[in-house]
Design a protein around this motif. Structure first.
Motif, PDB file in Angstrom:
ATOM      1  N   PHE A  34       4.955   5.052  27.843  1.00 29.14           N
ATOM      2  CA  PHE A  34       5.223   4.388  26.572  1.00 29.14           C
ATOM      3  C   PHE A  34       6.461   4.971  25.902  1.00 29.14           C
ATOM      4  O   PHE A  34       7.278   4.225  25.348  1.00 29.14           O
ATOM      5  N   VAL A  35       6.614   6.287  25.941  1.00 31.02           N
ATOM      6  CA  VAL A  35       7.814   6.926  25.378  1.00 31.02           C
ATOM      7  C   VAL A  35       9.061   6.395  26.080  1.00 31.02           C
ATOM      8  O   VAL A  35      10.081   6.090  25.436  1.00 31.02           O
ATOM      9  N   LEU A  36       8.990   6.266  27.400  1.00 33.89           N
ATOM     10  CA  LEU A  36      10.129   5.736  28.158  1.00 33.89           C
ATOM     11  C   LEU A  36      10.437   4.296  27.723  1.00 33.89           C
ATOM     12  O   LEU A  36      11.601   3.929  27.530  1.00 33.89           O
ATOM     13  N   GLY A  37       9.400   3.488  27.530  1.00 30.90           N
ATOM     14  CA  GLY A  37       9.600   2.126  27.077  1.00 30.90           C
ATOM     15  C   GLY A  37      10.215   2.054  25.692  1.00 30.90           C
ATOM     16  O   GLY A  37      11.080   1.212  25.415  1.00 30.90           O
ATOM     17  N   VAL A  92      13.985   2.923  26.019  1.00 33.47           N
ATOM     18  CA  VAL A  92      14.818   1.992  26.776  1.00 33.47           C
ATOM     19  C   VAL A  92      14.741   0.570  26.234  1.00 33.47           C
ATOM     20  O   VAL A  92      15.765  -0.115  26.103  1.00 33.47           O
ATOM     21  N   LEU A  93      13.546   0.091  25.907  1.00 33.91           N
ATOM     22  CA  LEU A  93      13.359  -1.321  25.570  1.00 33.91           C
ATOM     23  C   LEU A  93      13.453  -1.625  24.077  1.00 33.91           C
ATOM     24  O   LEU A  93      13.990  -2.665  23.684  1.00 33.91           O
ATOM     25  N   LEU A  94      12.913  -0.745  23.245  1.00 32.93           N
ATOM     26  CA  LEU A  94      12.797  -1.085  21.834  1.00 32.93           C
ATOM     27  C   LEU A  94      14.136  -1.313  21.137  1.00 32.93           C
ATOM     28  O   LEU A  94      14.271  -2.258  20.355  1.00 32.93           O
ATOM     29  N   PRO A  95      15.177  -0.504  21.397  1.00 39.17           N
ATOM     30  CA  PRO A  95      16.456  -0.755  20.721  1.00 39.17           C
ATOM     31  C   PRO A  95      17.065  -2.113  21.082  1.00 39.17           C
ATOM     32  O   PRO A  95      17.878  -2.642  20.327  1.00 39.17           O
ATOM     33  N   LEU A  96      16.677  -2.680  22.221  1.00 37.78           N
ATOM     34  CA  LEU A  96      17.235  -3.962  22.634  1.00 37.78           C
ATOM     35  C   LEU A  96      16.888  -5.077  21.656  1.00 37.78           C
ATOM     36  O   LEU A  96      17.579  -6.098  21.597  1.00 37.78           O
ATOM     37  N   ARG A 148      11.713 -12.524  20.743  1.00 40.93           N
ATOM     38  CA  ARG A 148      10.746 -13.416  21.388  1.00 40.93           C
ATOM     39  C   ARG A 148      10.836 -13.280  22.902  1.00 40.93           C
ATOM     40  O   ARG A 148       9.813 -13.146  23.599  1.00 40.93           O
ATOM     41  N   LEU A 149      12.050 -13.322  23.447  1.00 41.92           N
ATOM     42  CA  LEU A 149      12.233 -13.180  24.887  1.00 41.92           C
ATOM     43  C   LEU A 149      11.762 -11.816  25.360  1.00 41.92           C
ATOM     44  O   LEU A 149      11.087 -11.699  26.399  1.00 41.92           O
ATOM     45  N   LEU A 150      12.102 -10.781  24.614  1.00 37.82           N
ATOM     46  CA  LEU A 150      11.675  -9.433  25.004  1.00 37.82           C
ATOM     47  C   LEU A 150      10.151  -9.310  25.002  1.00 37.82           C
ATOM     48  O   LEU A 150       9.571  -8.673  25.893  1.00 37.82           O
ATOM     49  N   ILE A 151       9.499  -9.916  24.022  1.00 42.92           N
ATOM     50  CA  ILE A 151       8.040  -9.869  23.950  1.00 42.92           C
ATOM     51  C   ILE A 151       7.424 -10.578  25.150  1.00 42.92           C
ATOM     52  O   ILE A 151       6.465 -10.084  25.766  1.00 42.92           O
ATOM     53  N   VAL A 152       7.963 -11.738  25.507  1.00 43.84           N
ATOM     54  CA  VAL A 152       7.439 -12.486  26.650  1.00 43.84           C
ATOM     55  C   VAL A 152       7.574 -11.686  27.946  1.00 43.84           C
ATOM     56  O   VAL A 152       6.620 -11.565  28.733  1.00 43.84           O
ATOM     57  N   VAL A 153       8.755 -11.120  28.166  1.00 39.06           N
ATOM     58  CA  VAL A 153       8.985 -10.351  29.390  1.00 39.06           C
ATOM     59  C   VAL A 153       8.090  -9.115  29.435  1.00 39.06           C
ATOM     60  O   VAL A 153       7.484  -8.797  30.480  1.00 39.06           O
ATOM     61  N   ALA A 154       7.986  -8.415  28.309  1.00 40.37           N
ATOM     62  CA  ALA A 154       7.166  -7.198  28.279  1.00 40.37           C
ATOM     63  C   ALA A 154       5.691  -7.514  28.527  1.00 40.37           C
ATOM     64  O   ALA A 154       5.003  -6.781  29.253  1.00 40.37           O
ATOM     65  N   LEU A 155       5.179  -8.592  27.941  1.00 44.24           N
ATOM     66  CA  LEU A 155       3.784  -8.973  28.176  1.00 44.24           C
ATOM     67  C   LEU A 155       3.549  -9.309  29.650  1.00 44.24           C
ATOM     68  O   LEU A 155       2.535  -8.894  30.240  1.00 44.24           O
ATOM     69  N   ALA A 156       4.480 -10.060  30.247  1.00 42.29           N
ATOM     70  CA  ALA A 156       4.315 -10.440  31.648  1.00 42.29           C
ATOM     71  C   ALA A 156       4.317  -9.219  32.564  1.00 42.29           C
ATOM     72  O   ALA A 156       3.488  -9.100  33.485  1.00 42.29           O
ATOM     73  N   LEU A 157       5.226  -8.283  32.312  1.00 43.94           N
ATOM     74  CA  LEU A 157       5.301  -7.095  33.164  1.00 43.94           C
ATOM     75  C   LEU A 157       4.135  -6.142  32.913  1.00 43.94           C
ATOM     76  O   LEU A 157       3.651  -5.485  33.848  1.00 43.94           O
ATOM     77  N   ALA A 158       3.674  -6.062  31.667  1.00 45.05           N
ATOM     78  CA  ALA A 158       2.463  -5.266  31.403  1.00 45.05           C
ATOM     79  C   ALA A 158       1.291  -5.830  32.194  1.00 45.05           C
ATOM     80  O   ALA A 158       0.490  -5.072  32.768  1.00 45.05           O
ATOM     81  N   GLY A 159       1.194  -7.165  32.233  1.00 44.69           N
ATOM     82  CA  GLY A 159       0.133  -7.788  33.022  1.00 44.69           C
ATOM     83  C   GLY A 159       0.254  -7.466  34.498  1.00 44.69           C
ATOM     84  O   GLY A 159      -0.757  -7.243  35.188  1.00 44.69           O
ATOM     85  N   LEU A 160       1.485  -7.419  35.012  1.00 42.35           N
ATOM     86  CA  LEU A 160       1.696  -7.095  36.419  1.00 42.35           C
ATOM     87  C   LEU A 160       1.202  -5.684  36.747  1.00 42.35           C
ATOM     88  O   LEU A 160       0.524  -5.458  37.760  1.00 42.35           O
ATOM     89  N   VAL A 191       4.976   1.732  29.817  1.00 42.22           N
ATOM     90  CA  VAL A 191       6.347   1.298  29.505  1.00 42.22           C
ATOM     91  C   VAL A 191       6.340  -0.049  28.783  1.00 42.22           C
ATOM     92  O   VAL A 191       6.995  -0.226  27.744  1.00 42.22           O
ATOM     93  N   PHE A 192       5.583  -1.016  29.298  1.00 44.79           N
ATOM     94  CA  PHE A 192       5.671  -2.374  28.758  1.00 44.79           C
ATOM     95  C   PHE A 192       4.657  -2.644  27.654  1.00 44.79           C
ATOM     96  O   PHE A 192       4.716  -3.703  27.018  1.00 44.79           O
TER      97      PHE A 192
END
Length: 407
Positions: free
Chosen positions: A54-57, A60-64, A71-83, A106-107
Motif C-alpha cells: 500500500f505504501v508503494l501504491g 507511485v499511483l496517488l500523485p497521478l 475516474r480512469l485511475l480508480i477504474v484501473v486500480a479496482l480492476a488490478l486489485a481484483g486481479l 498496491v492497488f
C-alpha cells in the motif's frame, strides 16, 4: 464541481471496497498460519507485506491523480486489485500468497483516490463534511471486511474470501466507469515534478509535517492491535473461531459514527479538540487492555473506543492538511499516507515481534506508548499549529510558512 453533484455515495462505496482488501487478512491470521505452517509471529508479517504494498501504491499511483482523470485511475486500480485478489484466492504457497498480497496492497490505494476526488471537488466550507461521508464508507469497508472475511472463511475457507473480493472489485470498476463524472482537464506535470512538489510541501508546510507524524502514530497503534488481536482472541481464555473474531469488526462502527461527528466539528474549527480526544482514547483503551485479562465484553468495548480514537485522529488530520494547497490533493495525500502506512508497517512488525516475545501484554504496552506519544507531540506543537492555521485562514492560498517550525 458543485457540492450537490458530488457522487459521495459511489465514492464511499469505492473507498469501502478498496480499503477492505487490506483488512480481509486480519481476522484470518490464525487459520492462515495453520494452513501455511507459519508461527503466529511470522504470520503477522503477512499484514506487513500488504501494508508495504500500500505504501508503494501511495508513492507511485496517488500523485497521478493531480495530473490524470481520477475516474480512469480508480477504474484501473479496482480492476488490478481484483486481479491480485484472484491470485491470493488461487495460490497456496507462502511466497505466491505474499506476492499476491503485495499487489493487493498496491492497488488498494484506490480508497485514497476516492478521498482525493472529493477533496478536490468539494468547496472549502464543506470539505471536511464531504470527506467524512467518503470516510464513513471507508470505515464501513474496514468493519465489514473483518466480519465478512471471518464468517466466509468459517464456511468455505480463507481462499474464498479473496475470490469473492476479486469479483466485487471488477464489478465496481465497471460501475465507476459508467457513473462517475470525468474530472476537468488538469495541468500537465511530470511524475518527477509531482514527487518534488510533494517533498517541497513537506519541507515548507509545518502542518503537513506535524499531521503526517501524528497519522503515523495513529495508524501504527491501529496496526499494533489488529495484527495480533486474532491470536489473542483465539488463545486462552477466549478460544474464539475466525468467524467470531471477524464479528469484532462491528466494534469499528464506533469509528464510522465518530467520523461524521469529527467532520462536523472540524468544519467548525475544532480539530485541536478532536485530536486531543482521539489520542486520549487510543492511549486509555490500550491501558485498559493491559489492566483487564479475561472479560470478552470489556474487550469488545475497548475495541470500539480504540477504533473511534484512531478514526477520529485520521479525520482531524485530514481536515487540516487539505486546506494547504488547492489542486495538490494527490501530492498532499501521498505525503501524508506514506507516513501513515509507514507507521502501519512499523506497528504491525513491532506487534509481531512483541507478541512472539511477551504475548498480548507487551503489545498493549506498545499501543499505550504510541497513543501517549501522540498527545505529547501534539501538545508541544499545539500553540504553533494554531498560528499556522490562523495564517491560512487570513491569507488563503498555499503559503511558505515552514520557517515558523523552528520558533
Amino acid at each position: 464541481m458543485p457540492t450537490k453533484r458530488l457522487p459521495s455515495l459511489l465514492l464511499a462505496i469505492v473507498a469501502g471496497v478498496g480499503v477492505a482488501n487490506t483488512y480481509y487478512l486480519q481476522p484470518l491470521l490464525h487459520v492462515v498460519s495453520v494452513s501455511l505452517h507459519l508461527s503466529g509471529g511470522n504470520a503477522g508479517f503477512l499484514v506487513t507485506v500488504t501494508q508495504a504494498g500500500f505504501v508503494l501504491g501511495l508513492a507511485v499511483l496517488l500523485p497521478l491523480g493531480d495530473r490524470f482523470d481520477r475516474r480512469l485511475l480508480i477504474v484501473v486500480a479496482l480492476a488490478l486489485a481484483g486481479l491480485f485478489d484472484l491470485g491470493a484466492g488461487l495460490v497456496s504457497g507462502v511466497i505466491p500468497f505474499g506476492a499476491s498480497l503485495i499487489g493487493v496492497g498496491v492497488f488498494s490505494v484506490v480508497a485514497q483516490l476516492a478521498v482525493t476526488y472529493v477533496a478536490a471537488a468539494a468547496p472549502v466550507e464543506t470539505r471536511a463534511s464531504e470527506i467524512a461521508k467518503v470516510m464513513a464508507g471507508l470505515l464501513a469497508g474496514i468493519v465489514l471486511a473483518r466480519t465478512y472475511s471471518g464468517a466466509l472463511s468459517d464456511l468455505a475457507g480463507y481462499h474464498s474470501v479473496f475470490l469473492v473480493a476479486a469479483a466485487a472489485s471488477v464489478i465496481l470498476a465497471a460501475i465507476v466507469w459508467v457513473r462517475l463524472p470525468v474530472e476537468p482537464a488538469k495541468d500537465s506535470l511530470a511524475f518527477g515534478a509531482m514527487w518534488r512538489d510533494g517533498i517541497l510541501l513537506l519541507r515548507t508546510e509545518p502542518i503537513l509535517r506535524l499531521r503526517s507524524f501524528l497519522g503515523m502514530l495513529s495508524f501504527g497503534s491501529f496496526s499494533i492491535f489488529w495484527t495480533t488481536m486474532a491470536f489473542a482472541l483465539s488463545a486462552h481464555p477466549y478460544h474464539l473461531s475466525s468467524g467470531l473474531i471477524g464479528l469484532f469488526g462491528f466494534a469499528g462502527l464506533a469509528g464510522v459514527l465518530s467520523a461524521r461527528v469529527v467532520g462536523a466539528l472540524a468544519d467548525r474549527g475544532h480539530a485541536a479538540l478532536t485530536t486531543v480526544i482521539s489520542f486520549s482514547l487510543i492511549a486509555l483503551s490500550y491501558l485498559a487492555f493491559y489492566l483487564t485479562h479475561d472479560s470478552l465484553v470489556i474487550f469488545i468495548v475497548l475495541t470500539a473506543t480504540l477504533d473511534a480514537g484512531i478514526q477520529g485522529a485520521q479525520l482531524s488530520n485530514q481536515s487540516l492538511i487539505y486546506r494547504l494547497a488547492p489542486g495538490a490533493q494527490g501530492r498532499i495525500t501521498m505525503v501524508y499516507m506514506v507516513f501513515y502506512f509507514v507507521g502501519g508497517v512499523i506497528g504491525s512488525s513491532l506487534a509481531s515481534i512483541l507478541y512472539g516475545i511477551g504475548g498480548w501484554g507487551d503489545v498493549t504496552i506498545a499501543g499505550t506508548l504510541a497513543g501517549g506519544l501522540g498527545l505529547v507531540v501534539w501538545g508541544i506543537f499545539a500553540t504553533r499549529e494554531r498560528r499556522w492555521v490562523n495564517a491560512i485562514d487570513h491569507e488563503g492560498a498555499t503559503m511558505q510558512i515552514g520557517q515558523e517550525c523552528g520558533d
